[in-house]
Design an enzyme around this catalytic site. Structure first.
Site, short mmCIF file in Angstrom:
data_model
loop_
_atom_site.label_atom_id
_atom_site.label_comp_id
_atom_site.label_asym_id
_atom_site.label_seq_id
_atom_site.Cartn_x
_atom_site.Cartn_y
_atom_site.Cartn_z
N SER A 87 -13.07 1.79 10.50
CA SER A 87 -12.52 3.07 9.38
C SER A 87 -13.58 4.00 9.10
O SER A 87 -14.64 3.79 9.30
CB SER A 87 -12.34 2.02 8.08
OG SER A 87 -12.06 3.01 7.08
N TYR A 125 -15.97 -3.67 1.99
CA TYR A 125 -15.33 -3.31 3.08
C TYR A 125 -15.88 -2.63 4.08
O TYR A 125 -16.06 -2.58 5.53
CB TYR A 125 -14.01 -2.65 2.60
CG TYR A 125 -13.03 -2.22 3.68
CD1 TYR A 125 -12.19 -3.18 4.35
CD2 TYR A 125 -12.73 -0.89 3.99
CE1 TYR A 125 -11.34 -2.73 5.33
CE2 TYR A 125 -11.93 -0.53 4.89
CZ TYR A 125 -11.21 -1.43 5.64
OH TYR A 125 -10.15 -0.88 6.52
N LYS A 180 -16.89 -2.94 8.08
CA LYS A 180 -16.17 -1.90 9.20
C LYS A 180 -17.46 -1.25 9.75
O LYS A 180 -17.25 -0.87 11.05
CB LYS A 180 -15.72 -0.82 8.57
CG LYS A 180 -14.21 -1.53 8.00
CD LYS A 180 -13.28 -2.16 9.34
CE LYS A 180 -11.82 -2.49 9.07
NZ LYS A 180 -11.31 -3.05 10.12
#
Length: 262
Positions: A150, A163, A167
């Site tokens: 991402s 998160y 990633k």
């Protein structure tokens, strides 16, 4: 006339596993691979959901099967590989797309259980699945691993710190796979999507403040839809990208050159 370039995109007789493929980006990538000729294993947690996607693909005369797998369970990962080998005899393409983000908030409010859950699904699972595919690909003379990271792994947004950490780890996992496995013809690349209109990202695109920034600051002026990720994945799965490994490809509408979503 010889089609020297076009034929490099052909995935006929290739076997692909796509995790998190019951909807969104994973489903679009799975369909794209099937349209280019691959035999695709649709994987996600719910058997009914993966069967529905596989059946829809087969209705168009393409090849797909559904195998339920919760990538947070190593036994289920083993079963996914076992069923793939039993039915198709090997693996040539692995798309690690399954991910989770059950938390939106500041770093200081995160607990250990959330940390473990996100790291298990977003980092440990693609690590384990790729490691299990590695000897199969090595024996077959090569393969393509596509890890879905991402833009959050490159430029974090407030509220998505954990998160983003996971990633970022996926990006380094990709580079490490490329370094260690390249001599066996195994390529590993990562795709970093920006804001895509999926159920997974609904907390972002349903946020009026964020969408206002998207409209005003992104060069594209809009969010993407899942199908806009499929072409890049098909390129990376095919021989058209034969000299690409360890690379990070953004598909973000210009997010990395514009203001963030914080």
């Amino acid at each position: 006339m010889k089609t020297r370039i076009k034929q490099k995109f052909d995935l006929k007789d290739k076997v692909a596993i796509v995790t998190g493929a019951s909807k969104g980006i994973g489903e679009s990538i799975a369909r794209g691979l099937a349209e280019y000729g691959a035999k695709v294993v649709i994987s996600s947690r719910n058997q009914e959901a993966v069967d529905e996607v596989a059946n829809n693909i087969k209705l168009d005369g393409l090849e797909a099967i559904g195998v339920a797998c919760h990538v947070g369970d190593e036994n289920q990962i083993h079963n996914l590989l076992e069923q793939t080998l039993n039915i198709y005899g090997g693996v040539d393409i692995l798309v690690n797309n399954a991910a989770t983000n059950p938390f939106y908030g500041s770093l200081d409010t995160m607990d250990h259980a959330l940390f473990d859950k996100i790291m298990d699904i977003n980092v440990k699972a693609p690590f384990l699945l790729a490691n299990k595919c590695y000897p199969i690909m090595k024996e077959r003379g090569g393969g393509s691993i596509i890890n879905i990271s991402s833009v959050e792994g490159m430029k974090p947004t407030a509220g998505l710190a954990l998160y983003s950490m996971s990633k970022a780890a996926v990006i380094m996992l990709t580079k490490s796979q490329a370094v260690e496995w390249g001599k066996f013809g195994i390529r590993s690349n990562t795709i970093c999507p920006g804001l895509i209109k999926t159920k997974f990202s609904s907390a972002l695109w349903q946020n009026e403040k964020i969408m206002d920034q998207v409209t005003r600051h992104l060069p594209s002026g809009r969010m993407a839809v899942p199908d806009e990720m499929a072409g890049l994945a098909c390129f990376l799965a095919s021989d058209a990208s034969s000299y690409c490994t360890g690379s990070v490809f953004t598909a973000d509408g210009g997010h990395m050159i514009a203001g963030g979503f914080s």
